[in-house]
Design an enzyme around this catalytic site. Structure first.
Site, PDB file in Angstrom:
ATOM      1  N   ALA A  90       4.713  -2.883  -7.244  1.00 57.21           N
ATOM      2  CA  ALA A  90       5.331  -2.020  -6.377  1.00 57.21           C
ATOM      3  C   ALA A  90       5.468  -0.628  -6.895  1.00 57.21           C
ATOM      4  O   ALA A  90       6.082   0.103  -6.178  1.00 57.21           O
ATOM      5  CB  ALA A  90       6.122  -2.490  -5.624  1.00 57.21           C
ATOM      6  N   GLY A 134       3.728  -6.264  -5.764  1.00 52.42           N
ATOM      7  CA  GLY A 134       3.515  -5.708  -4.519  1.00 52.42           C
ATOM      8  C   GLY A 134       1.951  -5.217  -4.485  1.00 52.42           C
ATOM      9  O   GLY A 134       1.432  -5.542  -3.324  1.00 52.42           O
ATOM     10  N   GLU A 137       0.675  -8.565  -3.018  1.00 56.02           N
ATOM     11  CA  GLU A 137       0.910  -8.534  -1.524  1.00 56.02           C
ATOM     12  C   GLU A 137      -0.154  -7.779  -0.696  1.00 56.02           C
ATOM     13  O   GLU A 137      -0.338  -8.027   0.320  1.00 56.02           O
ATOM     14  CB  GLU A 137       2.386  -8.242  -1.320  1.00 56.02           C
ATOM     15  CG  GLU A 137       3.530  -9.151  -1.815  1.00 56.02           C
ATOM     16  CD  GLU A 137       4.709  -8.561  -1.792  1.00 56.02           C
ATOM     17  OE1 GLU A 137       5.670  -8.955  -1.169  1.00 56.02           O
ATOM     18  OE2 GLU A 137       4.971  -7.743  -2.558  1.00 56.02           O
ATOM     19  N   GLU A 157       8.775 -10.822  -8.834  1.00 51.84           N
ATOM     20  CA  GLU A 157       9.925 -10.087  -8.423  1.00 51.84           C
ATOM     21  C   GLU A 157      11.303 -10.612  -8.791  1.00 51.84           C
ATOM     22  O   GLU A 157      12.123  -9.966  -9.226  1.00 51.84           O
ATOM     23  CB  GLU A 157       9.856  -9.863  -6.898  1.00 51.84           C
ATOM     24  CG  GLU A 157       8.651  -8.983  -6.437  1.00 51.84           C
ATOM     25  CD  GLU A 157       7.415  -9.596  -6.327  1.00 51.84           C
ATOM     26  OE1 GLU A 157       6.594  -8.984  -5.797  1.00 51.84           O
ATOM     27  OE2 GLU A 157       7.292 -10.811  -6.613  1.00 51.84           O
TER      28      GLU A 157
END
Length: 285
Positions: A90, A134, A137, A157
């Site tokens: 991310a 991320g 995701e 994470e």
């Protein structure tokens, strides 16, 4: 000499992209290379070395979706990265700059990933190399994930002092089950392509050189065979059902079915389907 090799590398990059599809001048992105192959829009994340899903990348993905939704010649989307990295996170470096109680780009990620999930046209992730944090995701929000043999998936994470904040805590268990999702998130380990296929994280695995072409071919097939109104209603219902009880979801599915079944276009849609089936039967004989 060094300049020569840099130029040569850029030339080969352009050639590779053109082979995947025609460049789209209307989408003048800085972080994503947008091209079109027949009716398929290809969004290639190009922010080396990590291809992180930053605010800029998320904004350009959203703009690409808007372009596809408003363009009738586009029937499906393929999201991909580089040979080595689909998307590796991310953007932890940018998160370090966020002040206390300040909103991060997690809000934008949820908005874009929810948009992908409910998007009225198929969205396929073509994954090569690392898909982590991320970035993974992002892949989870797509309708279908096709992986290369080099693909590795990870939700790391917790090891970095965070939690999967872009939707992974909800989408991953729904895809692979609570127990496997817990293990994947708690350990932060890499899941290779073979294991990802066995647990349902991806739908198919191909040699790396075939992944993008296979994804494009599937996207084109879906565009050619699916009724557009039924597809849009299906994806809308699948996305909305996340927030509904089982009983409510069943009832709303029935209402959506009735709406399609009683629409003025239904006879034509069924007629086209029967015609295609007869044509396929003749080919098989």
């Amino acid at each position: 000499m060094r300049k020569f090799f840099v130029i040569l590398t850029l030339v080969f990059s352009v050639i590779t992209l053109v082979q995947a599809g025609e460049l789209i001048s209307d989408l003048n992105f800085k972080n994503i290379e947008a091209s079109k192959d027949d009716s398929v829009l290809i969004l290639k994340i190009n922010v080396p070395p990590k291809n992180a899903v930053s605010t800029a990348v998320l904004s350009e993905i959203s703009a690409g979706l808007d372009f596809a939704q408003n363009n009738e010649s586009i029937g499906a989307i393929v999201i991909t990265g580089s040979q080595e990295v689909f998307s590796a996170g991310a953007g932890g470096e940018s998160l370090q700059k966020v002040k206390k109680n300040e909103e991060t780009h997690s809000f934008l990620a949820h908005k874009v990933f929810n948009k992908i999930e409910a998007f009225p046209k198929p969205v396929i992730a073509a994954v090569l190399g690392i898909s982590a944090g991320g970035g993974n995701e992002l892949a989870l929000s797509c309708d279908i994930r096709i992986a290369g043999e080099s693909a590795k998936f990870r939700q790391h994470e917790l090891q970095a002092g965070l939690i999967p904040g872009f939707g992974g805590m909800q989408r991953l268990p729904r895809l692979i089950g609570q127990s496997r999702a817990m293990q994947m998130i708690l350990t932060g380990r890499f899941v290779d392509a073979k294991e990802a296929l066995s647990i349902g994280l991806v739908s198919s695995v191909f040699p790396d050189a075939q992944v993008l072409s296979r994804a494009i071919a599937l996207a084109q097939q879906l565009n050619d065979n699916l009724d557009k109104k039924a597809l849009a209603q299906f994806k809308k219902r699948m996305a909305l059902s996340y927030n509904e009880t089982y009983k409510t979801a069943l009832r709303n599915d029935q209402l959506a079915f009735d709406k399609l079944a009683t629409s003025p276009d239904i006879k034509e849609a069924i007629g086209k389907f029967i015609k295609r089936q007869k044509a396929l039967s003749k080919k098989e004989k």
